[in-house]
Design a protein around this motif. Sequence first.
Motif, mmCIF file in Angstrom:
data_model
loop_
_atom_site.group_PDB
_atom_site.id
_atom_site.type_symbol
_atom_site.label_atom_id
_atom_site.label_comp_id
_atom_site.label_asym_id
_atom_site.label_seq_id
_atom_site.Cartn_x
_atom_site.Cartn_y
_atom_site.Cartn_z
ATOM 1 N N ALA A 44 32.162 20.241 35.603
ATOM 2 C CA ALA A 44 33.257 19.909 36.524
ATOM 3 C C ALA A 44 34.578 20.480 36.020
ATOM 4 N N ILE A 45 34.795 20.409 34.696
ATOM 5 C CA ILE A 45 36.031 20.953 34.110
ATOM 6 C C ILE A 45 36.101 22.457 34.319
ATOM 7 N N LEU A 46 34.983 23.161 34.054
ATOM 8 C CA LEU A 46 34.956 24.620 34.200
ATOM 9 C C LEU A 46 35.137 25.046 35.647
ATOM 10 N N SER A 47 34.428 24.392 36.555
ATOM 11 C CA SER A 47 34.531 24.756 37.969
ATOM 12 C C SER A 47 35.939 24.485 38.499
ATOM 13 N N THR A 48 36.549 23.379 38.030
ATOM 14 C CA THR A 48 37.917 23.070 38.457
ATOM 15 C C THR A 48 38.900 24.096 37.900
ATOM 16 N N PHE A 49 38.704 24.477 36.625
ATOM 17 C CA PHE A 49 39.588 25.476 36.019
ATOM 18 C C PHE A 49 39.483 26.815 36.768
ATOM 19 N N ILE A 50 38.259 27.201 37.136
ATOM 20 C CA ILE A 50 38.075 28.454 37.878
ATOM 21 C C ILE A 50 38.815 28.388 39.207
ATOM 22 N N TRP A 51 38.722 27.239 39.871
ATOM 23 C CA TRP A 51 39.420 27.077 41.150
ATOM 24 C C TRP A 51 40.936 27.144 40.952
ATOM 25 N N LEU A 52 41.434 26.423 39.935
ATOM 26 C CA LEU A 52 42.868 26.449 39.647
ATOM 27 C C LEU A 52 43.320 27.844 39.236
ATOM 28 N N PHE A 53 42.477 28.542 38.469
ATOM 29 C CA PHE A 53 42.767 29.917 38.065
ATOM 30 C C PHE A 53 42.904 30.811 39.293
ATOM 31 N N GLY A 54 42.003 30.645 40.249
ATOM 32 C CA GLY A 54 42.064 31.435 41.483
ATOM 33 C C GLY A 54 43.327 31.176 42.277
ATOM 34 N N VAL A 55 43.722 29.914 42.362
ATOM 35 C CA VAL A 55 44.973 29.579 43.062
ATOM 36 C C VAL A 55 46.161 30.170 42.314
ATOM 37 N N GLY A 56 46.079 30.142 40.967
ATOM 38 C CA GLY A 56 47.132 30.761 40.158
ATOM 39 C C GLY A 56 47.254 32.252 40.432
ATOM 40 N N LEU A 57 46.130 32.919 40.691
ATOM 41 C CA LEU A 57 46.166 34.338 41.055
ATOM 42 C C LEU A 57 46.945 34.548 42.353
ATOM 43 N N ILE A 58 46.749 33.638 43.298
ATOM 44 C CA ILE A 58 47.486 33.727 44.570
ATOM 45 C C ILE A 58 48.983 33.557 44.327
ATOM 46 N N PHE A 59 49.330 32.588 43.493
ATOM 47 C CA PHE A 59 50.753 32.387 43.157
ATOM 48 C C PHE A 59 51.327 33.636 42.492
ATOM 49 N N SER A 60 50.511 34.294 41.659
ATOM 50 C CA SER A 60 50.959 35.512 40.984
ATOM 51 C C SER A 60 51.235 36.628 41.986
ATOM 52 N N VAL A 61 50.366 36.763 42.966
ATOM 53 C CA VAL A 61 50.569 37.795 43.999
ATOM 54 C C VAL A 61 51.852 37.517 44.782
ATOM 55 N N ILE A 62 52.097 36.246 45.103
ATOM 56 C CA ILE A 62 53.338 35.869 45.792
ATOM 57 C C ILE A 62 54.546 36.234 44.928
ATOM 58 N N SER A 63 54.432 35.961 43.632
ATOM 59 C CA SER A 63 55.510 36.287 42.693
ATOM 60 C C SER A 63 55.778 37.787 42.661
ATOM 61 N N GLN A 64 54.733 38.574 42.616
ATOM 62 C CA GLN A 64 54.901 40.029 42.549
ATOM 63 C C GLN A 64 55.476 40.591 43.836
ATOM 64 N N ALA A 65 55.063 40.028 44.968
ATOM 65 C CA ALA A 65 55.627 40.464 46.252
ATOM 66 C C ALA A 65 57.123 40.157 46.294
#
Length: 226
Positions: A44-65
């Motif tokens: 559960a910890i790993l799957s949640t971290f992967i999900w949070l990591f993916g959302v963090g990638l989206i935030f990063s793309v917004i930041s770069q834009a």
Amino acid sequence: MNSRNLVKLFLTTLLIGGVTGGVVGFLARWSEFKPYFSSFEVSAILSTFIWLFGVGLIFSVISQAGFFAYLTIHRFGLGIFKSASLWNAVQLVLILFVVFDLVYLRYLSFGSGEGISSYIVLALVVLAAGLITAYFKMKQTNKQSFIPALFFMVVVTVLEWVPVLKTNDEGWLYFMLFPLLVCNAYQLLVLGKLIEISQKELAVRRERKQTPAKGKMKAGQLGKGS
């Protein structure tokens, strides 16, 4: 900046956003994810971290834009106002306006029955991060870069943050804010170094191209002399 360093900037910022999102996501929504750690549910910890990591990638793309949009706006601002000091003054006014609205408008919308202190603290977090980053940017370059750096860290970050600000969910507020701040600060501080590296690489390539040409010319001159 050459394409190789541009890709490097994109990928490193993406990674920073993902990792920051994964870590901050657990901390910002600790009450929700605490049971996973209490019972030590690794999957559960790993799957949640992967999900949070993916959302963090989206935030990063917004930041770069937002970062590349600001670079364009900054050039337009310098062109319109014809003076760096005047453009900086305009940016300073906009910074003050945004910080005020971040407190006042949010309090009007969501602060019924509660104090204004939490809204002030959140605005101070953004402003403090902007001041620290702008200080280091100024140390890297010159005093004229302080206000533009502060403008980007405050005004552009708040604009990128608007979708979550509208919901006023405390967990999501911090979950999105810190990846944005970290990614924005990283891009701002590393841009000059990458441009400098790109210029050095370009100079080396030009030198390599000129060296064979000189060798051929010398060989031709020797042939004529014989």
